[in-house]
Scaffold this motif. Structure first.
Motif, PDB file in Angstrom:
ATOM      1  N   GLY A 199       0.791  -1.226   0.000  1.00  0.00           N
ATOM      2  CA  GLY A 199       0.000   0.000   0.000  1.00  0.00           C
ATOM      3  C   GLY A 199       0.818   1.269   0.000  1.00  0.00           C
ATOM      4  O   GLY A 199       0.272   2.369  -0.122  1.00  0.00           O
ATOM      5  N   LYS A 200       2.135   1.159   0.129  1.00  0.00           N
ATOM      6  CA  LYS A 200       2.998   2.337   0.107  1.00  0.00           C
ATOM      7  C   LYS A 200       3.127   2.844  -1.329  1.00  0.00           C
ATOM      8  O   LYS A 200       3.389   2.067  -2.244  1.00  0.00           O
ATOM      9  N   LEU A 201       2.951   4.148  -1.505  1.00  0.00           N
ATOM     10  CA  LEU A 201       3.041   4.723  -2.840  1.00  0.00           C
ATOM     11  C   LEU A 201       4.489   4.841  -3.286  1.00  0.00           C
ATOM     12  O   LEU A 201       5.394   5.037  -2.479  1.00  0.00           O
ATOM     13  N   PHE A 202       4.688   4.733  -4.594  1.00  0.00           N
ATOM     14  CA  PHE A 202       5.989   5.053  -5.172  1.00  0.00           C
ATOM     15  C   PHE A 202       5.988   6.562  -5.424  1.00  0.00           C
ATOM     16  O   PHE A 202       5.772   7.034  -6.533  1.00  0.00           O
ATOM     17  N   GLY A 203       6.218   7.310  -4.370  1.00  0.00           N
ATOM     18  CA  GLY A 203       6.094   8.764  -4.430  1.00  0.00           C
ATOM     19  C   GLY A 203       5.066   9.207  -3.408  1.00  0.00           C
ATOM     20  O   GLY A 203       4.924   8.586  -2.353  1.00  0.00           O
ATOM     21  N   SER A 204       4.303  10.251  -3.716  1.00  0.00           N
ATOM     22  CA  SER A 204       3.302  10.741  -2.772  1.00  0.00           C
ATOM     23  C   SER A 204       2.286  11.608  -3.504  1.00  0.00           C
ATOM     24  O   SER A 204       2.479  11.987  -4.657  1.00  0.00           O
ATOM     25  N   VAL A 205       1.193  11.904  -2.810  1.00  0.00           N
ATOM     26  CA  VAL A 205       0.224  12.901  -3.268  1.00  0.00           C
ATOM     27  C   VAL A 205       0.471  14.143  -2.428  1.00  0.00           C
ATOM     28  O   VAL A 205       0.346  14.105  -1.201  1.00  0.00           O
ATOM     29  N   ARG A 207       1.265   9.174   1.525  1.00  0.00           N
ATOM     30  CA  ARG A 207       2.099   8.156   0.882  1.00  0.00           C
ATOM     31  C   ARG A 207       1.492   6.756   0.950  1.00  0.00           C
ATOM     32  O   ARG A 207       2.205   5.779   0.796  1.00  0.00           O
ATOM     33  N   GLU A 208       0.182   6.659   1.189  1.00  0.00           N
ATOM     34  CA  GLU A 208      -0.450   5.345   1.293  1.00  0.00           C
ATOM     35  C   GLU A 208      -1.773   5.317   0.540  1.00  0.00           C
ATOM     36  O   GLU A 208      -2.472   6.331   0.441  1.00  0.00           O
ATOM     37  N   LEU A 209      -2.103   4.132   0.016  1.00  0.00           N
ATOM     38  CA  LEU A 209      -3.405   3.930  -0.606  1.00  0.00           C
ATOM     39  C   LEU A 209      -4.508   4.070   0.443  1.00  0.00           C
ATOM     40  O   LEU A 209      -4.264   3.948   1.639  1.00  0.00           O
ATOM     41  N   GLY A 210      -5.719   4.331  -0.031  1.00  0.00           N
ATOM     42  CA  GLY A 210      -6.851   4.361   0.888  1.00  0.00           C
ATOM     43  C   GLY A 210      -7.557   5.702   0.902  1.00  0.00           C
ATOM     44  O   GLY A 210      -7.336   6.564   0.049  1.00  0.00           O
ATOM     45  N   THR A 211      -8.426   5.864   1.886  1.00  0.00           N
ATOM     46  CA  THR A 211      -9.205   7.088   2.057  1.00  0.00           C
ATOM     47  C   THR A 211      -8.663   7.861   3.250  1.00  0.00           C
ATOM     48  O   THR A 211      -8.480   7.302   4.328  1.00  0.00           O
ATOM     49  N   HIS A 212      -8.426   9.143   3.056  1.00  0.00           N
ATOM     50  CA  HIS A 212      -7.819   9.981   4.094  1.00  0.00           C
ATOM     51  C   HIS A 212      -8.665  11.239   4.296  1.00  0.00           C
ATOM     52  O   HIS A 212      -8.981  11.934   3.332  1.00  0.00           O
ATOM     53  N   GLU A 213      -9.025  11.512   5.550  1.00  0.00           N
ATOM     54  CA  GLU A 213      -9.741  12.740   5.882  1.00  0.00           C
ATOM     55  C   GLU A 213      -8.711  13.833   6.166  1.00  0.00           C
ATOM     56  O   GLU A 213      -7.874  13.684   7.055  1.00  0.00           O
ATOM     57  N   VAL A 214      -8.784  14.921   5.413  1.00  0.00           N
ATOM     58  CA  VAL A 214      -7.766  15.971   5.511  1.00  0.00           C
ATOM     59  C   VAL A 214      -8.426  17.306   5.868  1.00  0.00           C
ATOM     60  O   VAL A 214      -9.288  17.791   5.129  1.00  0.00           O
ATOM     61  N   PRO A 215      -8.036  17.924   6.992  1.00  0.00           N
ATOM     62  CA  PRO A 215      -8.590  19.232   7.362  1.00  0.00           C
ATOM     63  C   PRO A 215      -8.022  20.343   6.478  1.00  0.00           C
ATOM     64  O   PRO A 215      -6.867  20.290   6.058  1.00  0.00           O
TER      65      PRO A 215
END
Length: 207
Positions: free
Chosen positions: A87-93, A121-129
């Motif tokens: 699940g670790k990205l090759f890079g990041s968003v 840097r991980e797959l999935g759903t992330h809540e970001v303020p």
């Protein structure tokens, strides 16, 4: 130096406020550009009139922030990325990419620095303020899908099965992580060399 702002100055205040600023900033920048005046007695006498304008501007500004918060709160931005089986990205968003995609989705242009998370840097759903104002912090949802699976995810979302899709992806990642070999440091005591019987007997006689 105390000055009365004649214009809204980023990080310092809005028009009509009396604020303390560095002397050089006031003399060399604000006052020559007619963005502020020194807070003399005469100027302060006029301050009351300006205060009413300030309150009106502040109310207008707060309303604008509330409108922006409502537009982006709960908005989802989706990215497709190459990732390892863990699940670790090759890079990041990055937060700049989040801001750009948020503009595409909502039409609201947010400075990347207002997005609380710098990189994901991980797959999935992330809540970001997103920090809109002092007391206003809406959340956006950043969903990162494995490269090549975006169409499948969008189809699942259309069918109301987006949560199941994400849950399955997270489960696959968890299984991959659990199957990774664990490397441990093993300490082996040095084996004692065998002692010849004759030598052992000689030692006993010597004692």
């Amino acid at each position: 130096m105390k000055v009365i702002l004649l214009q809204d100055i980023y990080k310092h205040g809005v028009a009509g406020e009396v604020v303390d600023v560095a002397n050089g900033f006031a003399r060399n920048f604000l006052i020559p550009r007619k963005m502020a005046v020194q807070a003399t007695k005469n100027a302060l006498r006029s301050h009351k009139k300006l205060t009413e304008r300030v309150e009106a501007r502040r109310a207008q500004y707060d309303n604008m922030l509330n409108d922006v918060a409502k537009q982006i709160d709960g908005a989802e931005v989706i990215f497709e990325r190459r990732a390892a089986s863990t699940g670790k990205l090759f890079g990041s968003v990055t937060n700049q990419e989040m801001a750009d995609e948020l503009l595409e989705v909502t039409g609201v242009d947010i400075n990347r620095r207002r997005i609380s998370v710098q990189n994901i840097r991980e797959l999935g759903t992330h809540e970001v303020p997103v920090r809109i104002g002092t007391d206003i912090t809406p959340n956006i949802t950043v969903t990162i899908i494995r490269e090549g699976e975006l169409a499948e995810f969008l189809a699942a979302r259309e069918a109301g099965e987006a949560e199941e899709f994400i849950a399955e992806m997270v489960e696959e990642v968890a299984e991959a992580v659990s199957e990774e070999p664990v490397v441990a440091d093993v300490f082996v005591e040095d084996e004692q060399e065998p002692v010849a019987e004759g030598a052992e007997a000689a030692d006993e006689d010597a004692e």
